[in-house]
Design a protein around this motif. Structure first.
Motif, PDB file in Angstrom:
ATOM      1  N   ARG A  67      65.418  65.329 -88.769  1.00  0.00           N
ATOM      2  CA  ARG A  67      65.295  66.788 -88.654  1.00  0.00           C
ATOM      3  C   ARG A  67      65.229  67.438 -90.031  1.00  0.00           C
ATOM      4  O   ARG A  67      66.007  67.134 -90.932  1.00  0.00           O
ATOM      5  CB  ARG A  67      66.489  67.347 -87.880  1.00  0.00           C
ATOM      6  N   ARG A  85      67.852  63.870 -85.009  1.00  0.00           N
ATOM      7  CA  ARG A  85      68.846  64.355 -85.956  1.00  0.00           C
ATOM      8  C   ARG A  85      68.623  63.767 -87.340  1.00  0.00           C
ATOM      9  O   ARG A  85      68.785  64.435 -88.352  1.00  0.00           O
ATOM     10  CB  ARG A  85      70.250  64.032 -85.448  1.00  0.00           C
ATOM     11  N   GLU A  86      68.287  62.483 -87.379  1.00  0.00           N
ATOM     12  CA  GLU A  86      68.074  61.813 -88.664  1.00  0.00           C
ATOM     13  C   GLU A  86      66.815  62.312 -89.365  1.00  0.00           C
ATOM     14  O   GLU A  86      66.738  62.352 -90.594  1.00  0.00           O
ATOM     15  CB  GLU A  86      67.976  60.304 -88.442  1.00  0.00           C
ATOM     16  N   ASN A 119      68.127  61.700 -79.423  1.00  0.00           N
ATOM     17  CA  ASN A 119      68.867  62.721 -80.177  1.00  0.00           C
ATOM     18  C   ASN A 119      69.194  62.234 -81.582  1.00  0.00           C
ATOM     19  O   ASN A 119      69.080  62.969 -82.565  1.00  0.00           O
ATOM     20  CB  ASN A 119      70.153  63.085 -79.429  1.00  0.00           C
ATOM     21  N   GLN A 120      69.602  60.971 -81.696  1.00  0.00           N
ATOM     22  CA  GLN A 120      69.899  60.400 -83.011  1.00  0.00           C
ATOM     23  C   GLN A 120      68.642  60.342 -83.876  1.00  0.00           C
ATOM     24  O   GLN A 120      68.679  60.638 -85.069  1.00  0.00           O
ATOM     25  CB  GLN A 120      70.493  59.001 -82.852  1.00  0.00           C
TER      26      GLN A 120
END
Length: 424
Positions: free
Chosen positions: A196, A193-194, A189-190
Motif C-alpha cells: 500500500r 498492506r505491504e 489483506n496482508q
C-alpha cells in the motif's frame, strides 16, 4: 530632491530633522558626523525627504502624535504595490503547481482503481472456486432454457437443484467454507498492506493547498488594513482613545468585536443606583465610562457578568481581560494576575465596584472600602485607590493613585455611559 548640503560638498539633503522650534535639512554625512547616541535619538525623528514627498501617509505618520494613527499609516506604507505584485506572482506560481499536481493526482487515482479492480477479481475467482459457482450457473442456465414454456415439473426440478446446491456446496460445508474465505481475505489483506502507498500525489496536493492558503491569508491581511476602531453614541470618549480601548480589548480577548451597543447613558440630574442595576443586571462584557465634576474621564471594562446580588459577591475574571482606564491621563490599568478573583464586586446597595479585597462575615462577602474604583449607592460620589487589584505604573505615588481617576480631591460623578460588547 537633489539640493546639495552647504556643509558637505557632493552630498545632498536626504532628511528633515524636526527640532523643538525649527527643522533642519541634513545629508548622510551630517548624520554620520553625529555621535552614536545622537544618531540613535535622531533616527527615531528623521523624516526621509523623498518618501515624504511621494507619500503623504509617510509624512503624516512621522509628525502625528497619535500612536493609533501612526500605526495605521505605517501599515499602509509597508504594503506597497511591488510587495502585492510579488505576493500575487508567488500565488500564481503555486496555482500552476496545483494545476499540474491535480493531473498527476488524477492519474494516481486510476492506478489505485486498477489495483482495486484486480484485487476484487482475484477474490471473486477464489470464491467461485470454493463455492463451485459453475454448478449454480449451470442450474440457472438450464432454467433459462425453458424460455417461455412453463412446465411446473421442470421448474420444480430446478428448485430442487438449487436447494441441493445450497445444501451440498455451501450450507453443509459452511464452517469449512467460511474458514477458507477468511484465509483468502487475510492473505489478500496482508498483500495490499505491504504494497500500500498512502496516495503520495494526493499528499503533495494537500501540502500545496496548505501553502497556497497561507499565502492567500498573508495577502488578505496585507490588503485589509486594520482601521482604528470607533464607538458610536459616546459623548465622553475621544476618537483616538476609543481606538485605543477597542484595540486593547480585542488583543486581550483574542477575538474581534462585532457590535458595541450603548445600553445606558445618564447625566447628573438622574443618577441613581436602581437605574444602574436595572440596566446592567445579568449582562456581561460591559464598558463603563464616567466623568467627574473636574471633567476627568475614566472607566473600566470587564467580561464578567453583573449580578444584582442581595448579599454582595466578588466575580472572578479568569481571562485577565478586565482593566481600568483614565482617558485624561491616557493610562490603562490591567487587573493583576493574583487578583483575578476581585475583578468586580456586585451588590444592589452599591454602584459599580472594581477591585479591592474581601472581608467574610459568615456567608456574606463584603469589600473593604479600598477598591480601585468604587461608585457609592447615591451614584454621586466615589473613591479610587488604584494599585489594589489593578496594576499601576511604578513611578507614581500612592497619593497619585487615589486621585488619578476622579481628579484632585473631587470624587463626584456628573455623567456616565455603559456599552455592551459582542464578539464573534
Amino acid at each position: 530632491m537633489q539640493v546639495q548640503c552647504p556643509k558637505h560638498k557632493d552630498s545632498q539633503f536626504l532628511y528633515i530633522l524636526p527640532k523643538e522650534n525649527e527643522v533642519e535639512f541634513i545629508c548622510d554625512q551630517c548624520h554620520s558626523n553625529l555621535s552614536t547616541r545622537q544618531q540613535q535619538v535622531q533616527l527615531q525623528n528623521l523624516i526621509n525627504i523623498r518618501k515624504a514627498y511621494q507619500h503623504p501617509e509617510y509624512l503624516f505618520s512621522r509628525i502625528t502624535n497619535s500612536e493609533i494613527l501612526q500605526e495605521f499609516f505605517i501599515e499602509l506604507i509597508e504594503c506597497e504595490e511591488k510587495n502585492l505584485n510579488y505576493q500575487i506572482m508567488e500565488i500564481e506560481k503555486f496555482i500552476k503547481e496545483v494545476q499540474n499536481q491535480l493531473i498527476v493526482m488524477q492519474q494516481e487515482l486510476y492506478v489505485y482503481k486498477k489495483k482495486y479492480m484486480e484485487l476484487r477479481l482475484q477474490i471473486r475467482e477464489k470464491l467461485e472456486e470454493i463455492i463451485k459457482f459453475d454448478q449454480f450457473k449451470k442450474i440457472i442456465s438450464n432454467l433459462n432454457h425453458l424460455e417461455k414454456t412453463i412446465n411446473p415439473q421442470d421448474i420444480k426440478q430446478s428448485e430442487r437443484d438449487v436447494y441441493n446446491y445450497f445444501q451440498d456446496s455451501i450450507l453443509k460445508k459452511q464452517l469449512s467454507l467460511n474458514n477458507q474465505i477468511f484465509t483468502i481475505l487475510n492473505y489478500k489483506n496482508q498483500q495490499t498492506r505491504e504494497s500500500r502507498i498512502n496516495y503520495p500525489e494526493w499528499n503533495k496536493l494537500n501540502q500545496l493547498y496548505k501553502q497556497i492558503n497561507e499565502m492567500h491569508t498573508s495577502f488578505n491581511i496585507m490588503i485589509n488594513p486594520k482601521f482604528p476602531g470607533t464607538i458610536e453614541n459616546t459623548f465622553l470618549l475621544a476618537r483616538e482613545f476609543q481606538a485605543k480601548l477597542i484595540d486593547i480589548i480585542v488583543k486581550k480577548s483574542n477575538k474581534p468585536i462585532t457590535k458595541i451597543e450603548l445600553i445606558h447613558q445618564e447625566c447628573q440630574s438622574n443618577l441613581n443606583v436602581q437605574t444602574f442595576w436595572n440596566k446592567v443586571d445579568g449582562k456581561d462584557n460591559l464598558l463603563m465610562v464616567f466623568q467627574s465634576e473636574k471633567e476627568y474621564i475614566f472607566g473600566a471594562y470587564s467580561p464578567c457578568q453583573w449580578v444584582k446580588s442581595q448579599r454582595g459577591q466578588y466575580v472572578s475574571d479568569e481571562t485577565l481581560t478586565s482593566f481600568l482606564f483614565s482617558q485624561t491621563k491616557n493610562q490603562i490599568y490591567p487587573i493583576k494576575q493574583d487578583c483575578r478573583g476581585y475583578a468586580i464586586y456586585c451588590c444592589f446597595q452599591n454602584g459599580p465596584v472594581f477591585g479591592g479585597t474581601s472581608l467574610l462575615n459568615r456567608a456574606i462577602q463584603y469589600f473593604q472600602n479600598k477598591s480601585d474604583l468604587h461608585i457609592t449607592s447615591n451614584f454621586q460620589n466615589g473613591s479610587s485607590s488604584l494599585g489594589t487589584s489593578y496594576a499601576i505604573e511604578g513611578n507614581q505615588t500612592q497619593t497619585d493613585f487615589e486621585i488619578n481617576l476622579f481628579g484632585l480631591d473631587a470624587h463626584k460623578i456628573t455623567t456616565y455611559e455603559i456599552f455592551q460588547l459582542s464578539f464573534n
